[in-house]
Design a protein around this motif. Structure first.
Motif, PDB file in Angstrom:
ATOM      1  N   GLU A   1       0.861  -1.190   0.000  1.00 19.59           N
ATOM      2  CA  GLU A   1       0.000   0.000   0.000  1.00 19.59           C
ATOM      3  C   GLU A   1       0.898   1.241   0.000  1.00 19.59           C
ATOM      4  OE1 GLU A   1      -2.811   1.356  -0.561  1.00 19.59           O
ATOM      5  OE2 GLU A   1      -2.688   3.210   0.566  1.00 19.59           O
ATOM      6  N   ASP A   2       0.808   1.984  -1.090  1.00 25.31           N
ATOM      7  CA  ASP A   2       1.657   3.159  -1.326  1.00 25.31           C
ATOM      8  C   ASP A   2       1.055   4.376  -0.589  1.00 25.31           C
ATOM      9  OD1 ASP A   2       3.354   5.049  -2.400  1.00 25.31           O
ATOM     10  OD2 ASP A   2       2.681   4.784  -4.472  1.00 25.31           O
ATOM     11  N   ARG A   3       1.041   4.320   0.748  1.00 24.13           N
ATOM     12  CA  ARG A   3       0.350   5.337   1.534  1.00 24.13           C
ATOM     13  C   ARG A   3       1.175   6.610   1.709  1.00 24.13           C
ATOM     14  NH1 ARG A   3      -1.026   8.896   4.069  1.00 24.13           N
ATOM     15  NH2 ARG A   3      -2.667   9.127   5.652  1.00 24.13           N
TER      16      ARG A   3
ATOM     17  N   LEU B   1      11.293   3.519   2.864  1.00 16.29           N
ATOM     18  CA  LEU B   1      11.404   4.970   2.996  1.00 16.29           C
ATOM     19  C   LEU B   1      11.596   5.576   1.607  1.00 16.29           C
ATOM     20  CD1 LEU B   1      13.651   5.362   6.184  1.00 16.29           C
ATOM     21  CD2 LEU B   1      11.171   5.655   5.981  1.00 16.29           C
ATOM     22  N   LEU B   2      10.945   6.711   1.373  1.00 14.98           N
ATOM     23  CA  LEU B   2      11.116   7.396   0.086  1.00 14.98           C
ATOM     24  C   LEU B   2      12.414   8.198   0.137  1.00 14.98           C
ATOM     25  CD1 LEU B   2       7.515   7.780   0.281  1.00 14.98           C
ATOM     26  CD2 LEU B   2       8.312   7.863  -2.071  1.00 14.98           C
ATOM     27  N   ALA B   3      13.430   7.669  -0.529  1.00 18.00           N
ATOM     28  CA  ALA B   3      14.745   8.323  -0.521  1.00 18.00           C
ATOM     29  C   ALA B   3      14.909   9.253  -1.718  1.00 18.00           C
ATOM     30  CB  ALA B   3      15.839   7.268  -0.529  1.00 18.00           C
TER      31      ALA B   3
ATOM     32  N   ILE C   1       1.345  -0.489 -18.126  1.00 19.09           N
ATOM     33  CA  ILE C   1       0.707  -1.805 -18.228  1.00 19.09           C
ATOM     34  C   ILE C   1      -0.816  -1.720 -18.361  1.00 19.09           C
ATOM     35  CG2 ILE C   1       0.199  -3.934 -16.924  1.00 19.09           C
ATOM     36  CD1 ILE C   1       3.171  -3.927 -16.097  1.00 19.09           C
ATOM     37  N   TYR C   2      -1.460  -0.920 -17.511  1.00 21.66           N
ATOM     38  CA  TYR C   2      -2.934  -0.946 -17.598  1.00 21.66           C
ATOM     39  C   TYR C   2      -3.474   0.141 -18.521  1.00 21.66           C
ATOM     40  CZ  TYR C   2      -2.901   2.772 -14.139  1.00 21.66           C
ATOM     41  OH  TYR C   2      -2.679   3.953 -13.489  1.00 21.66           O
ATOM     42  N   GLY C   3      -2.591   1.002 -19.042  1.00 22.90           N
ATOM     43  CA  GLY C   3      -3.000   2.016 -20.021  1.00 22.90           C
ATOM     44  C   GLY C   3      -4.108   2.895 -19.521  1.00 22.90           C
TER      45      GLY C   3
HETATM   46  O1  S5P Z   1       8.722   8.792  -6.722  1.00 21.23           O
HETATM   47  C1  S5P Z   1       7.708   8.136  -6.902  1.00 21.23           C
HETATM   48  C2  S5P Z   1       7.199   7.286  -5.912  1.00 21.23           C
HETATM   49  C3  S5P Z   1       6.067   6.530  -6.197  1.00 21.23           C
HETATM   50  S1  S5P Z   1       5.602   5.340  -5.032  1.00 21.23           S
HETATM   51  N1  S5P Z   1       7.069   8.180  -8.108  1.00 21.23           N
HETATM   52  C4  S5P Z   1       5.939   7.453  -8.383  1.00 21.23           C
HETATM   53  O2  S5P Z   1       5.433   7.534  -9.504  1.00 21.23           O
HETATM   54  N2  S5P Z   1       5.406   6.648  -7.397  1.00 21.23           N
HETATM   55  C5  S5P Z   1       4.146   5.885  -7.622  1.00 21.23           C
HETATM   56  O3  S5P Z   1       4.361   4.942  -8.661  1.00 21.23           O
HETATM   57  C6  S5P Z   1       2.956   6.741  -8.062  1.00 21.23           C
HETATM   58  O4  S5P Z   1       2.194   7.155  -6.942  1.00 21.23           O
HETATM   59  C7  S5P Z   1       2.174   5.810  -8.960  1.00 21.23           C
HETATM   60  O5  S5P Z   1       1.263   5.034  -8.187  1.00 21.23           O
HETATM   61  C8  S5P Z   1       3.213   4.874  -9.548  1.00 21.23           C
HETATM   62  C9  S5P Z   1       3.672   5.231 -10.940  1.00 21.23           C
HETATM   63  O6  S5P Z   1       2.639   5.120 -11.859  1.00 21.23           O
HETATM   64  P1  S5P Z   1       2.861   5.259 -13.441  1.00 21.23           P
HETATM   65  O7  S5P Z   1       1.488   5.131 -14.004  1.00 21.23           O
HETATM   66  O8  S5P Z   1       3.463   6.600 -13.710  1.00 21.23           O
HETATM   67  O9  S5P Z   1       3.769   4.120 -13.845  1.00 21.23           O
END
Ligand code: S5P
Length: 275
Positions: free
Chosen positions: A91-93, A147-149, A243-245
């Motif tokens: 879960e990407d909270r 952690l988001l680095a 992938i899901y377009g």
């Molecule tokens: O730096 C980030 C971190 C995340 S978790 N950049 C991102 O795009 N994400 C997530 O990855 C974003 O919230 C989305 O759910 C997914 C990328 O989606 P896409 O459709 O651009 O591949």
């Protein structure tokens, strides 16, 4: 940049973090480093896409709060699919508050994230208290935290000393923190060019991966699996719209073909790296 040549299976055997060990084992046996981000807004589309891509992924990433018709049954169905296809749930909270608040957000409310998500993530900006709060709930349940680095979006402030301080924070909480969201193996440095041989061996999850386009109209930036896995030493590619377009309207057969294509691209980049 030097990248690790150790295989997922070897790293799994040595890994002290239970969930990281489980994920690396799963990746090796299913031969996939693909995580699909299913960012659609209806339960029917969400479950259809998860079931379609399930055989090709090691993990499904959710944004549970964008589903308009969320209910408890959705979580049960997701857990059923996780068992059916053998993938973990992330879960990407992106928690970002003080410890006491994130603890409540993680365990309570409508979503009760800690009860079903194997992994969640947090910004390091509040300081160590955010990890302490999440750990109080997640550790007894054997959950893992990322952690988001770094961020994939243009102009992100998560660079330089913010990134390296985030790595330091992870090292202080390695019994719970299992890795990073980042564009490269951020814990590599001159002293440890291949940190996968260190006991903490943090996993690196990279979003912003696309084979067809370079970005979107809102600052997202895409790189290829070859760049991310092969050149930058990341472990897992996170792919959403590639992938899901169009999401709700996309044909299931097209979604399956794209999932196979990204799985193949991610695995080929990994095999070339460890060769
Ligand atoms: O730096 C980030 C971190 C995340 S978790 N950049 C991102 O795009 N994400 C997530 O990855 C974003 O919230 C989305 O759910 C997914 C990328 O989606 P896409 O459709 O651009 O591949």
């Amino acid at each position: 940049m030097s990248v690790s040549t150790r295989c997922y299976g070897e790293r799994a055997k040595a890994h002290p973090h239970k969930l990281a060990k489980r994920l690396l084992t799963l990746m090796e046996s299913k031969q996939t480093n693909l995580c699909v981000s299913v960012d659609v807004t209806t339960k029917t589309s969400f479950l259809r896409i998860v079931d379609a891509v399930g055989p090709y992924v090691c993990m499904i990433k959710t944004h549970i709060d964008i589903l308009s018709d969320f209910d408890a049954d959705l979580v049960q169905q997701l857990q059923r699919l996780s068992k059916k296809h053998d993938f973990l749930i992330f879960e990407d909270r992106k928690f970002a508050d003080i410890g006491n608040t994130v603890k409540l957000q993680y365990e309570s409310g409508i979503y009760k994230i800690a009860t079903w998500a194997h992994i969640t993530n947090a910004h390091s900006v509040p300081g160590d208290g955010i990890v302490t709060g999440l750990k109080a709930v997640g550790l007894p349940l054997e959950r893992g935290l990322l952690l988001l680095a770094e961020m994939s979006s243009q102009g992100s402030f998560a660079t330089g000393s913010y990134t390296s301080k985030t790595v330091d924070m992870a090292r202080r909480h390695k019994e719970f923190v299992m890795g990073f969201v980042a564009g490269r193996r951020v814990d590599a440095d001159a002293a440890n060019p291949d940190p996968s041989s260190l006991p903490d061996d943090f996993l690196c999850f990279s979003p912003g991966v696309g084979l067809a386009t370079k970005g979107d109209a809102m600052g997202q930036q895409y790189r290829t699996p070859k760049e991310v896995i092969g050149q930058c030493g990341s472990d897992i590619i996170i792919v959403g719209r590639g992938i899901y377009g169009a999401g709700e309207g996309s044909e299931t057969s097209v979604i399956v073909e794209e999932a196979k294509r990204y799985k193949e691209a991610g695995w080929t980049a990994y095999l070339a790296r460890i060769a």
